[in-house]
Structure formats: structure tokens, C-alpha cells
Design an enzyme around this catalytic site. Sequence first.
Site, mmCIF file in Angstrom:
data_model
loop_
_atom_site.group_PDB
_atom_site.id
_atom_site.type_symbol
_atom_site.label_atom_id
_atom_site.label_comp_id
_atom_site.label_asym_id
_atom_site.label_seq_id
_atom_site.Cartn_x
_atom_site.Cartn_y
_atom_site.Cartn_z
ATOM 1 N N TYR A 123 2.171 -51.183 -12.718
ATOM 2 C CA TYR A 123 3.073 -50.578 -13.700
ATOM 3 C C TYR A 123 3.845 -51.665 -14.435
ATOM 4 C CZ TYR A 123 7.341 -48.371 -15.456
ATOM 5 O OH TYR A 123 8.384 -47.986 -16.247
ATOM 6 N N LYS A 125 3.855 -52.624 -18.593
ATOM 7 C CA LYS A 125 5.052 -52.697 -19.424
ATOM 8 C C LYS A 125 5.286 -54.116 -19.942
ATOM 9 C CE LYS A 125 6.707 -48.449 -19.425
ATOM 10 N NZ LYS A 125 6.908 -47.694 -20.682
#
Length: 253
Positions: free
Chosen positions: A140, A144
Site C-alpha cells: 500500500y 501511494k
Amino acid sequence: MPKVLITGCSSGFGLETAKLFIEKGWDVIATMRTPREGLLPLSDRLRLIKLDITDPASIAQAAEAAGAVDVLVNNAGFGAPAPVELTDPETIYALFQTNAVGTLAMIQAFVPQMRHRRSGVVINVTSTVTLKTLPIVGVYRASKAAVNAFTESLAMEVKPFGVRVHIVLPGRSPETRFGDNARPHIRGIDDPDYAPVFEQFVKNVQQDNGPVTHASDVAEAVWQAATDSTAPLYIPAGEDAEQWMAESSIHRE
């Protein structure tokens, strides 16, 4: 009035941001995969549009329906807590497809009109997990961080055309549906080797003490990015985000 398009408005940061811009008198295009009436206040300045940022056809339809927009807020995304080793390949693909590729696709759909007009603002909502190394959110975090990277380059590329670009970085926000959306993708919590690390991670996320980020903090940070021509490239959203930013090596200019 100025017009803003916001992705991921069904809950959390996107929903609160849409509410704020409506209150401020802007024309708001709130997008979500499954539009639902009643989430946002009734207003003749509000339009709900169905949008799946992982579907090029859906993006094209939304861009045509929206027309010219002054501000694009890329907020849609999701998380998946799992050790890097155990993260499901389908989840890895979905994380990058939604968080990074989907955001990039939205930029490519809307920035041309801004460049031709010589005005506009792009705001990408990422996360403070990109500011320091953490376990369990590695993939994750990578998705990002990819957005941070291409946003930095985008900001340099479109500045000569009068287009501003900003990155809003929320901190930990227990009040949002981030945990609920991430739960189906959890891996490693029952693994004998990774369970202790995972349990500590969950404890840290759920702890009641210490500063957190509220959805209103993110909405205010997005508002700053949209309306303040002197706003920095990186804007932390939330007290904890402010702390992490201060501790990081990222320059806010």
C-alpha cells in the site's frame, strides 16, 4: 462559480471534502462507484457521477459528463494490510491499479483541458505512511509513494501552463472506513511468524491515545490546496500528519 471534481465520495475524506466545497459555494461533482442519494446535502450545485477509476471507459464517460473543471481531487483508493511476502498477487495488482494507475488515468483525462485553459489545480490525496518505513503496509505504501513521485514531476511539468499541483497527506484516521475496506485483503494475522508484528500494527492503528487525522482535516487541507496559490506541494492533513511531516526529510515548498 468554480467547479471541483472529487473521486471517492461515498465515505470518509472524499465525502467530507465534497460537503465542504458545497458549503463554500462551489459547483461540486462528487464521484463514486455506486452513486447514492442522501449521502450529501441537497444542492443545485451538486452532481453525482458514477466513476470507477480502474475502468478507462468509466473515466472517459465521467470526463465527458463533467466537462471543464477548475480543480481535480484524486481521493479514491484503498488499503491492504499484509506483510510484503504474503500480499496476494491480485491485491498487489488492485492496489497499484486503483491507487496509482487510476490516479494517473484521471490526471491524463483532465489535465489537458487545464493546460489548454492555462489554469487549474490537481490535488492528489496520498498518505503519511509514505513518509517513513512501516511494517504490514509495504505494498500500500509503495502504491501511494508512486503517486507522490509522479505528482512531483507533474508539478514541474505543468507549472509553466498555469496549472498547480499538490499532494495532501492524511495521517491515521480511525473514524473513516479505511479499516473496513482493507479487511478483505488482510493477510498474515494468523501466520505464526508474522502474527506478533501484525498484532502490534493493529494495536497502534486502533489506539485511542495520541493525535489522529479527522476527515475534516483532510477536507481543509484540500481546500487550502484548491484556493491558496502559495500552498506548498506537500500538505499534511491532521495533527499526527503534521508531526510525521516535521520529522521527515520532505521539503514542504
